[in-house]
Scaffold this motif. Structure first.
Motif, short mmCIF file in Angstrom:
data_model
loop_
_atom_site.label_atom_id
_atom_site.label_comp_id
_atom_site.label_asym_id
_atom_site.label_seq_id
_atom_site.Cartn_x
_atom_site.Cartn_y
_atom_site.Cartn_z
N ASP A 1 -3.57 -16.24 -0.16
CA ASP A 1 -3.43 -14.77 -0.62
C ASP A 1 -1.95 -14.48 -0.81
O ASP A 1 -1.81 -13.34 -1.75
CB ASP A 1 -4.20 -14.02 0.70
N ALA A 2 -1.12 -14.93 0.05
CA ALA A 2 0.32 -14.45 -0.26
C ALA A 2 0.80 -14.97 -1.77
O ALA A 2 1.36 -14.31 -2.30
CB ALA A 2 1.20 -14.98 0.82
N HIS A 3 0.41 -16.35 -1.89
CA HIS A 3 0.66 -16.80 -3.35
C HIS A 3 0.25 -15.68 -4.46
O HIS A 3 1.00 -15.48 -5.28
CB HIS A 3 0.26 -18.28 -3.37
N TYR A 4 -1.13 -15.60 -4.21
CA TYR A 4 -1.88 -14.74 -5.30
C TYR A 4 -1.16 -13.32 -5.51
O TYR A 4 -0.85 -12.98 -6.34
CB TYR A 4 -3.36 -14.59 -4.65
N ASN A 5 -0.88 -12.70 -4.08
CA ASN A 5 -0.17 -11.45 -3.99
C ASN A 5 0.91 -11.57 -4.97
O ASN A 5 1.63 -10.44 -5.61
CB ASN A 5 0.02 -10.83 -2.76
N LEU A 6 1.92 -12.40 -4.65
CA LEU A 6 3.01 -12.78 -5.28
C LEU A 6 2.96 -13.10 -6.82
O LEU A 6 3.96 -12.60 -7.71
CB LEU A 6 4.00 -14.08 -4.62
N GLY A 7 2.16 -13.71 -7.12
CA GLY A 7 1.82 -13.84 -8.64
C GLY A 7 1.50 -12.61 -9.23
O GLY A 7 2.12 -12.49 -10.43
N VAL A 8 0.62 -11.55 -8.63
CA VAL A 8 0.66 -10.31 -9.35
C VAL A 8 1.79 -9.74 -9.17
O VAL A 8 2.21 -8.98 -10.33
CB VAL A 8 -0.63 -9.34 -8.54
N GLU B 1 0.84 -1.03 0.07
CA GLU B 1 0.08 0.13 -0.03
C GLU B 1 1.05 1.34 -0.03
O GLU B 1 0.47 2.34 -0.57
CB GLU B 1 -0.89 -0.04 1.27
N ALA B 2 2.10 1.07 0.77
CA ALA B 2 2.91 2.21 0.35
C ALA B 2 3.82 2.41 -0.71
O ALA B 2 4.54 3.41 -0.77
CB ALA B 2 4.14 2.14 1.79
N GLY B 3 3.50 1.52 -1.52
CA GLY B 3 4.28 1.51 -2.95
C GLY B 3 5.51 0.75 -3.07
O GLY B 3 6.44 0.70 -4.02
N ASP B 4 5.86 0.20 -1.78
CA ASP B 4 7.10 -0.62 -2.03
C ASP B 4 6.94 -2.01 -2.39
O ASP B 4 6.73 -2.86 -1.57
CB ASP B 4 7.76 -0.53 -0.55
N ARG B 5 6.78 -2.34 -3.55
CA ARG B 5 6.42 -3.55 -4.21
C ARG B 5 7.54 -4.66 -3.80
O ARG B 5 7.10 -5.91 -3.51
CB ARG B 5 6.35 -3.74 -5.63
N ASP B 6 8.63 -4.24 -3.80
CA ASP B 6 9.90 -5.10 -3.63
C ASP B 6 9.80 -5.42 -2.17
O ASP B 6 9.77 -6.83 -1.74
CB ASP B 6 11.30 -4.74 -3.78
N GLY B 7 9.41 -4.73 -1.25
CA GLY B 7 9.47 -4.85 0.19
C GLY B 7 8.42 -5.89 0.65
O GLY B 7 8.45 -6.81 1.36
N ALA B 8 7.14 -5.76 -0.18
CA ALA B 8 6.04 -6.63 -0.12
C ALA B 8 6.05 -7.79 -0.30
O ALA B 8 5.76 -8.55 0.30
CB ALA B 8 4.86 -5.69 -0.69
N ALA B 9 7.01 -7.96 -1.63
CA ALA B 9 7.25 -9.54 -2.02
C ALA B 9 8.05 -10.23 -1.03
O ALA B 9 7.85 -11.29 -0.60
CB ALA B 9 7.89 -9.32 -3.53
N GLN C 1 3.78 -19.98 -11.27
CA GLN C 1 4.00 -20.89 -9.95
C GLN C 1 3.32 -20.25 -8.83
O GLN C 1 2.65 -21.05 -7.87
CB GLN C 1 5.42 -20.97 -9.72
N MET C 2 3.10 -19.04 -8.52
CA MET C 2 2.68 -18.57 -7.49
C MET C 2 0.96 -18.62 -7.48
O MET C 2 0.50 -18.92 -6.61
CB MET C 2 2.91 -16.91 -7.45
N TYR C 3 0.58 -18.27 -8.69
CA TYR C 3 -0.97 -18.54 -8.90
C TYR C 3 -1.21 -20.17 -8.62
O TYR C 3 -2.39 -20.44 -7.88
CB TYR C 3 -1.64 -18.23 -10.30
N ALA C 4 -0.36 -21.02 -8.84
CA ALA C 4 -0.79 -22.45 -8.80
C ALA C 4 -0.79 -22.61 -7.44
O ALA C 4 -1.64 -23.43 -7.12
CB ALA C 4 0.24 -23.32 -9.59
N GLY C 5 0.18 -22.14 -6.65
CA GLY C 5 0.14 -22.12 -5.11
C GLY C 5 -1.17 -21.57 -4.33
O GLY C 5 -1.74 -22.41 -3.91
N ALA C 6 -1.54 -20.51 -4.89
CA ALA C 6 -2.65 -20.01 -4.40
C ALA C 6 -3.94 -21.01 -4.70
O ALA C 6 -4.69 -21.31 -3.63
CB ALA C 6 -3.04 -18.51 -5.07
N LEU C 7 -4.04 -21.51 -5.95
CA LEU C 7 -5.14 -22.33 -6.46
C LEU C 7 -5.05 -23.83 -5.42
O LEU C 7 -6.00 -24.51 -5.45
CB LEU C 7 -5.13 -22.74 -7.81
N THR C 8 -3.91 -23.99 -5.23
CA THR C 8 -3.58 -25.22 -4.35
C THR C 8 -4.28 -25.11 -3.22
O THR C 8 -4.80 -26.13 -2.59
CB THR C 8 -2.15 -25.68 -4.34
N CYS C 9 -4.20 -23.95 -2.68
CA CYS C 9 -4.48 -23.77 -1.18
C CYS C 9 -5.91 -23.67 -1.15
O CYS C 9 -6.77 -23.69 -0.18
CB CYS C 9 -3.69 -22.63 -0.70
#
Length: 131
Positions: A43-50, A16-24, A63-71
């Motif tokens: 949600d963490a997998h999904y956010n990383l997919g984005v 939300e603060a614009g720090d995409r790398d820090g979020a990842a 791979q991240m979306y696959a992780g989200a959908l596995t969960c």
């Protein structure tokens, strides 16, 4: 010591603060400390997919979306983004499968439109009269 929920929340705050790398980094650390699909793993997998999609790292995003959908197999946003990611990777057949699942969960115009585009790219013909 930072606990897992704190890492997820830290990722959200950094995003939300614009720090995409820090979020990842926070979400990756969250996943490292989470057993299988516990907590907010989907949600963490999904956010990383984005995140990886935005960077053009399509395979990592897949791979991240696959992780989200596995969960969470019914994670509608992950299905939608996995479909778009598949289109961008040139895999229209996979995109059709993701968009069909999203449409089955929520028959919205957006899902119908995306499904139609994916089917067209995959060469799938819908023949309503059975011919």
């Amino acid at each position: 010591e930072v606990t897992e929920p704190d890492l997820f929340a830290r990722g959200v705050a950094k995003h939300e603060a614009g720090d995409r790398d820090g979020a990842a980094e926070a979400w990756l650390a969250y996943l490292e400390g989470t057993k299988d699909c516990g907590g907010r793993a989907a949600d963490a997998h999904y956010n990383l997919g984005v995140f990886f999609d935005e960077r053009g790292e399509l395979e990592m995003a897949r791979q991240m979306y696959a992780g989200a959908l596995t969960c969470a197999p019914a994670h509608e946003s992950a299905l939608q983004n996995a479909g778009a990611n598949a289109i961008n990777r040139g895999d229209a057949v996979a995109a059709v499968a993701f968009f069909e699942r999203a449409y089955a969960l929520n028959p919205s115009d957006v899902h119908a439109s995306n499904l139609a585009v994916a089917k067209e790219r995959a060469g799938v013909v819908d023949d309503d009269d059975g011919k």
